[in-house]
Design an enzyme around this catalytic site. Sequence first.
Site, PDB file in Angstrom:
ATOM      1  N   VAL A   1      38.916  40.265  28.070  1.00  0.00           N
ATOM      2  CA  VAL A   1      38.475  38.907  27.766  1.00  0.00           C
ATOM      3  C   VAL A   1      37.518  38.472  28.869  1.00  0.00           C
ATOM      4  O   VAL A   1      37.845  38.577  30.058  1.00  0.00           O
ATOM      5  CB  VAL A   1      39.656  37.931  27.657  1.00  0.00           C
ATOM      6  CG1 VAL A   1      39.163  36.483  27.611  1.00  0.00           C
ATOM      7  CG2 VAL A   1      40.484  38.223  26.409  1.00  0.00           C
TER       8      VAL A   1
ATOM      9  N   CYS B   1      28.685  40.014  39.124  1.00  0.00           N
ATOM     10  CA  CYS B   1      28.962  39.774  37.712  1.00  0.00           C
ATOM     11  C   CYS B   1      27.886  40.421  36.845  1.00  0.00           C
ATOM     12  O   CYS B   1      26.692  40.316  37.136  1.00  0.00           O
ATOM     13  CB  CYS B   1      29.035  38.271  37.449  1.00  0.00           C
ATOM     14  SG  CYS B   1      29.169  37.840  35.699  1.00  0.00           S
TER      15      CYS B   1
ATOM     16  N   ASP C   1      31.121  39.244  43.409  1.00  0.00           N
ATOM     17  CA  ASP C   1      32.554  39.438  43.232  1.00  0.00           C
ATOM     18  C   ASP C   1      33.054  40.210  44.456  1.00  0.00           C
ATOM     19  O   ASP C   1      32.579  41.321  44.727  1.00  0.00           O
ATOM     20  CB  ASP C   1      32.854  40.242  41.958  1.00  0.00           C
ATOM     21  CG  ASP C   1      32.469  39.495  40.697  1.00  0.00           C
ATOM     22  OD1 ASP C   1      32.661  38.270  40.648  1.00  0.00           O
ATOM     23  OD2 ASP C   1      31.982  40.149  39.752  1.00  0.00           O
TER      24      ASP C   1
ATOM     25  N   HIS D   1      34.902  43.564  36.887  1.00  0.00           N
ATOM     26  CA  HIS D   1      35.905  44.159  37.774  1.00  0.00           C
ATOM     27  C   HIS D   1      36.522  45.418  37.163  1.00  0.00           C
ATOM     28  O   HIS D   1      36.636  46.458  37.831  1.00  0.00           O
ATOM     29  CB  HIS D   1      37.046  43.167  38.037  1.00  0.00           C
ATOM     30  CG  HIS D   1      36.637  41.856  38.610  1.00  0.00           C
ATOM     31  ND1 HIS D   1      35.368  41.561  39.029  1.00  0.00           N
ATOM     32  CD2 HIS D   1      37.366  40.728  38.830  1.00  0.00           C
ATOM     33  CE1 HIS D   1      35.321  40.333  39.495  1.00  0.00           C
ATOM     34  NE2 HIS D   1      36.525  39.797  39.376  1.00  0.00           N
ATOM     35  N   GLU D   2      36.974  45.296  35.910  1.00  0.00           N
ATOM     36  CA  GLU D   2      37.653  46.415  35.262  1.00  0.00           C
ATOM     37  C   GLU D   2      36.749  47.642  35.187  1.00  0.00           C
ATOM     38  O   GLU D   2      37.190  48.779  35.375  1.00  0.00           O
ATOM     39  CB  GLU D   2      38.084  46.016  33.841  1.00  0.00           C
ATOM     40  CG  GLU D   2      39.001  44.802  33.768  1.00  0.00           C
ATOM     41  CD  GLU D   2      38.253  43.489  33.577  1.00  0.00           C
ATOM     42  OE1 GLU D   2      38.856  42.552  33.026  1.00  0.00           O
ATOM     43  OE2 GLU D   2      37.077  43.390  33.980  1.00  0.00           O
TER      44      GLU D   2
ATOM     45  N   ARG E   1      37.735  33.397  41.070  1.00  0.00           N
ATOM     46  CA  ARG E   1      36.612  32.518  40.746  1.00  0.00           C
ATOM     47  C   ARG E   1      37.060  31.614  39.613  1.00  0.00           C
ATOM     48  O   ARG E   1      37.608  32.079  38.617  1.00  0.00           O
ATOM     49  CB  ARG E   1      35.376  33.317  40.314  1.00  0.00           C
ATOM     50  CG  ARG E   1      34.585  33.826  41.497  1.00  0.00           C
ATOM     51  CD  ARG E   1      33.105  33.938  41.217  1.00  0.00           C
ATOM     52  NE  ARG E   1      32.747  35.212  40.638  1.00  0.00           N
ATOM     53  CZ  ARG E   1      31.845  35.356  39.670  1.00  0.00           C
ATOM     54  NH1 ARG E   1      31.261  34.315  39.141  1.00  0.00           N
ATOM     55  NH2 ARG E   1      31.552  36.546  39.207  1.00  0.00           N
TER      56      ARG E   1
END
Length: 281
Positions: A81, A188, A195, A227-228, A256
């Site tokens: 998501v 990002c 990040d 991130h993933e 964040r």
Amino acid sequence: MHSPDQSPLGKASAYADQYDPSLLFPLARAPKRAEIGITGSVPFVGADLWTAFELSWLNERGKPQVALAHITVPCETPNIVESKSFKLYLNSYNNTRFATAQDVQARLRADISEAVWRGAETPGTVGVRLVLPEQFDQEPLHELDGLLLDRLDIECDTYQPAPELLRAAMDEAPVSEVLVSHLLKSNCLVTGQPDWGSVRIAYSGPQIDQERLLQYIVSFRNHNEFHEQCVERIYMDLWTRCKPIKLEVYARYTRRGGLDINPWRTSHPQAMPKNIRTARQ
């Protein structure tokens, strides 16, 4: 399925303060996994550990309630998501009345599960645990355990992922090590905003050159990816280049908008790490 450029990221967004699960914006994992050579079933197990620090709703008398939420999303889900959509979704609880915290927990579990498992032949569920105010003082803080790579005085000049930096002693006896760095930074995928993260790499196999590993971690500094996706890229580069017998990669990213996302991937089934924040989170 949606693409990142269709997400709310980088766009002005209306503030919805009434419950609206349609705000959740799923993104397929498959396209980014294909870039790193993963097709079909994934060669690891794991989960994405989310912490939502900004969760509030109204009780039946209209009095605001607050809680933290720990959310566990299995890495087998076909989707993630997008984080801004998740924050907008949480905001939609702000002026919505629920009878109990358990009702909020059940709604979170149902909505997030539907989004991340959308399109799966056999949908599963996510884990959701609420931490109520009387439990806040029990929330621990702990740094990642392991030998700190950042102690090494290295020269860095590469700021895009460079798997060719990785080396392992293939002709020597295998070792088992747990290595940690706080120098992980990426950006990002959509907005380019930074990040910040810490990463723990645990492995058994040919000994990995620590200086080169730290240079490799630093090489993500100007890389644009969620991130993933960064953690899975690190995992696959280590798995392919260094040929470990066992491998575990765990990253904790700073929050964040009241949300942190902490991906964990491992080659072998084991107990999942507890969702415990670090000092920077």
